[in-house]
Motif scaffolding. Structure first.
Motif, PDB file in Angstrom:
ATOM      1  N   CYS A 146       0.828  -1.215   0.000  1.00 37.77           N
ATOM      2  CA  CYS A 146       0.000   0.000   0.000  1.00 37.77           C
ATOM      3  C   CYS A 146       0.861   1.263   0.000  1.00 37.77           C
ATOM      4  N   ASP A 147       2.166   1.088  -0.088  1.00 40.54           N
ATOM      5  CA  ASP A 147       3.123   2.190  -0.138  1.00 40.54           C
ATOM      6  C   ASP A 147       3.060   3.086   1.105  1.00 40.54           C
ATOM      7  N   LEU A 148       2.918   2.446   2.277  1.00 40.32           N
ATOM      8  CA  LEU A 148       2.923   3.193   3.537  1.00 40.32           C
ATOM      9  C   LEU A 148       4.103   2.814   4.428  1.00 40.32           C
ATOM     10  N   ARG A 149       4.746   1.688   4.142  1.00 44.42           N
ATOM     11  CA  ARG A 149       5.755   1.152   5.064  1.00 44.42           C
ATOM     12  C   ARG A 149       6.877   2.150   5.353  1.00 44.42           C
ATOM     13  N   HIS A 150       7.258   2.948   4.340  1.00 40.49           N
ATOM     14  CA  HIS A 150       8.405   3.860   4.490  1.00 40.49           C
ATOM     15  C   HIS A 150       8.171   4.969   5.508  1.00 40.49           C
ATOM     16  N   HIS A 151       6.922   5.172   5.915  1.00 41.03           N
ATOM     17  CA  HIS A 151       6.646   6.203   6.917  1.00 41.03           C
ATOM     18  C   HIS A 151       7.081   5.789   8.322  1.00 41.03           C
ATOM     19  N   PHE A 152       7.271   4.475   8.525  1.00 38.06           N
ATOM     20  CA  PHE A 152       7.427   3.964   9.885  1.00 38.06           C
ATOM     21  C   PHE A 152       8.811   3.391  10.160  1.00 38.06           C
ATOM     22  N   GLU A 153       9.333   3.711  11.352  1.00 37.50           N
ATOM     23  CA  GLU A 153      10.604   3.127  11.785  1.00 37.50           C
ATOM     24  C   GLU A 153      10.432   1.657  12.169  1.00 37.50           C
ATOM     25  N   PHE A 154       9.280   1.333  12.704  1.00 34.55           N
ATOM     26  CA  PHE A 154       9.047  -0.052  13.138  1.00 34.55           C
ATOM     27  C   PHE A 154       7.566  -0.386  13.028  1.00 34.55           C
ATOM     28  N   VAL A 155       7.286  -1.688  12.923  1.00 30.03           N
ATOM     29  CA  VAL A 155       5.917  -2.205  12.897  1.00 30.03           C
ATOM     30  C   VAL A 155       5.831  -3.288  13.971  1.00 30.03           C
ATOM     31  N   VAL A 156       4.989  -3.079  14.971  1.00 34.63           N
ATOM     32  CA  VAL A 156       4.780  -4.079  16.023  1.00 34.63           C
ATOM     33  C   VAL A 156       3.400  -4.703  15.821  1.00 34.63           C
ATOM     34  N   THR A 157       3.378  -5.987  15.479  1.00 35.24           N
ATOM     35  CA  THR A 157       2.098  -6.692  15.385  1.00 35.24           C
ATOM     36  C   THR A 157       1.914  -7.539  16.638  1.00 35.24           C
ATOM     37  N   SER A 158       0.657  -7.855  16.947  1.00 34.52           N
ATOM     38  CA  SER A 158       0.408  -8.680  18.131  1.00 34.52           C
ATOM     39  C   SER A 158       0.979 -10.084  17.936  1.00 34.52           C
ATOM     40  N   GLU A 159       1.054 -10.552  16.679  1.00 37.98           N
ATOM     41  CA  GLU A 159       1.625 -11.884  16.458  1.00 37.98           C
ATOM     42  C   GLU A 159       3.116 -11.872  16.773  1.00 37.98           C
ATOM     43  N   ASP A 160       3.825 -10.853  16.327  1.00 37.41           N
ATOM     44  CA  ASP A 160       5.268 -10.781  16.603  1.00 37.41           C
ATOM     45  C   ASP A 160       5.554 -10.479  18.074  1.00 37.41           C
ATOM     46  N   ALA A 161       4.741  -9.592  18.665  1.00 37.08           N
ATOM     47  CA  ALA A 161       4.986  -9.176  20.052  1.00 37.08           C
ATOM     48  C   ALA A 161       4.617 -10.280  21.048  1.00 37.08           C
ATOM     49  N   GLY A 162       3.601 -11.085  20.679  1.00 36.56           N
ATOM     50  CA  GLY A 162       3.104 -12.088  21.618  1.00 36.56           C
ATOM     51  C   GLY A 162       2.061 -11.530  22.578  1.00 36.56           C
ATOM     52  N   PHE A 163       1.726 -10.243  22.407  1.00 36.05           N
ATOM     53  CA  PHE A 163       0.680  -9.594  23.217  1.00 36.05           C
ATOM     54  C   PHE A 163      -0.220  -8.813  22.280  1.00 36.05           C
ATOM     55  N   ALA A 164      -1.514  -8.784  22.574  1.00 33.07           N
ATOM     56  CA  ALA A 164      -2.456  -8.030  21.756  1.00 33.07           C
ATOM     57  C   ALA A 164      -2.990  -6.839  22.552  1.00 33.07           C
ATOM     58  N   LYS A 165      -3.240  -5.734  21.858  1.00 35.81           N
ATOM     59  CA  LYS A 165      -3.945  -4.630  22.508  1.00 35.81           C
ATOM     60  C   LYS A 165      -5.272  -5.168  23.024  1.00 35.81           C
ATOM     61  N   PRO A 166      -5.773  -4.833  24.187  1.00 39.13           N
ATOM     62  CA  PRO A 166      -5.345  -3.746  25.072  1.00 39.13           C
ATOM     63  C   PRO A 166      -4.248  -4.076  26.085  1.00 39.13           C
ATOM     64  N   ASP A 167      -3.524  -5.175  25.936  1.00 38.85           N
ATOM     65  CA  ASP A 167      -2.398  -5.466  26.831  1.00 38.85           C
ATOM     66  C   ASP A 167      -1.355  -4.361  26.644  1.00 38.85           C
ATOM     67  N   LYS A 168      -1.013  -3.676  27.724  1.00 36.37           N
ATOM     68  CA  LYS A 168      -0.122  -2.522  27.547  1.00 36.37           C
ATOM     69  C   LYS A 168       1.310  -2.929  27.184  1.00 36.37           C
ATOM     70  N   ARG A 169       1.617  -4.234  27.317  1.00 36.58           N
ATOM     71  CA  ARG A 169       2.981  -4.674  26.980  1.00 36.58           C
ATOM     72  C   ARG A 169       3.309  -4.508  25.494  1.00 36.58           C
ATOM     73  N   ILE A 170       2.279  -4.517  24.631  1.00 34.27           N
ATOM     74  CA  ILE A 170       2.556  -4.302  23.209  1.00 34.27           C
ATOM     75  C   ILE A 170       2.998  -2.848  22.985  1.00 34.27           C
ATOM     76  N   PHE A 171       2.429  -1.925  23.770  1.00 34.81           N
ATOM     77  CA  PHE A 171       2.847  -0.520  23.684  1.00 34.81           C
ATOM     78  C   PHE A 171       4.236  -0.328  24.290  1.00 34.81           C
ATOM     79  N   GLU A 172       4.516  -1.052  25.374  1.00 34.25           N
ATOM     80  CA  GLU A 172       5.845  -0.951  25.993  1.00 34.25           C
ATOM     81  C   GLU A 172       6.926  -1.428  25.029  1.00 34.25           C
ATOM     82  N   GLN A 173       6.596  -2.444  24.219  1.00 32.36           N
ATOM     83  CA  GLN A 173       7.548  -2.912  23.216  1.00 32.36           C
ATOM     84  C   GLN A 173       7.813  -1.819  22.171  1.00 32.36           C
TER      85      GLN A 173
END
Length: 237
Positions: A146-173
């Motif tokens: 979708c030509d949006l990736r270059h805007h972001f330094e990082f992408v945190v998904t719940s699958e990669d993080a192992g935590f899903a929102k609203p778990d605040k640990r995904i935000f801490e990561q």
């Protein structure tokens, strides 16, 4: 409150990207391509039931039970079509495979109006950017397509993080990846609990994408974005 803000994190679905058509329509189209006729409305209803049941049984793509997103979504597709009377395993396997790929592309996802300009505007104003999303591993590829990736330094998904929102640990990561303190970061999203409440629980600022009438009473008006573009005015020139 916006002084000292350095990092903006973004939700994706219904904040930056949306589905081009209802899920029932795309499921029905793939079935038709295999010569199987099912009503889109029936598939839509069945999908929501199958997805809800799968979420409850196997939260966050069943990582804890050893599933992972590919098998997780495959099971959702199979259960959806089974509820609609399609039960030939060969057909179900092909549908699961094809739909997994469909939902990885611009055939299925489109950028919400104004999102590109807003992301560019935030970067021009010097903000660092990241993504925090309850998405599976395909998200990197979807954002790139979708030509949006270059805007972001990082992408945190719940699958990669192992935590899903609203778990605040995904935000801490995300804060660790951004190398900033919580009060130097703000999260933008459309879900009151998963985006607004959860980011604030992690000590971040938060903006809720919602019309004034949709926003829950507890959200101060200055935290509500009736459109994504409103954030540029709130963040200052």
């Amino acid at each position: 409150a916006m002084l000292g803000l350095r990092l903006l994190t973004w939700d994706v679905k219904d904040t930056l990207l949306r589905l081009r058509q209802p899920i029932g329509e795309s499921y029905a189209a793939e079935a038709r391509a295999l010569g199987v006729r099912v009503q889109p409305e029936a598939l839509g209803t069945a999908f929501h039931a199958a997805y809800g049941a799968q979420q409850r049984r196997f939260p966050n793509y069943g990582l804890a039970q050893g599933l992972g997103s590919r098998r997780w979504w495959g099971d959702v597709v199979r259960q959806t079509f089974r509820q609609c009377g399609v039960d030939e395993e060969r057909v179900l396997a092909r549908l699961a495979e094809r739909l997994y790929h469909d939902y990885c592309s611009t055939r299925t996802w489109q950028v919400l109006p104004g999102a590109r300009d807003v992301l560019s505007g935030c970067r021009e104003r010097g903000f660092r950017m990241g993504v925090v999303s309850n998405f599976d591993r395909r998200l990197e590829q979807i954002l790139a397509q979708c030509d949006l990736r270059h805007h972001f330094e990082f992408v945190v998904t719940s699958e990669d993080a192992g935590f899903a929102k609203p778990d605040k640990r995904i935000f801490e990561q995300a804060l660790r990846l951004g190398g900033v303190r919580p009060e130097q970061a703000a999260h933008v999203g459309d879900d009151y609990m998963r985006d607004y409440v959860a980011a604030r629980a992690a000590g971040m600022h938060a903006f809720l994408l919602a019309t004034a009438s949709q926003a829950p009473p507890g959200v101060p008006p200055e935290h509500v974005l009736p459109s994504l573009g409103h954030i540029l005015a709130l963040l200052g020139k």
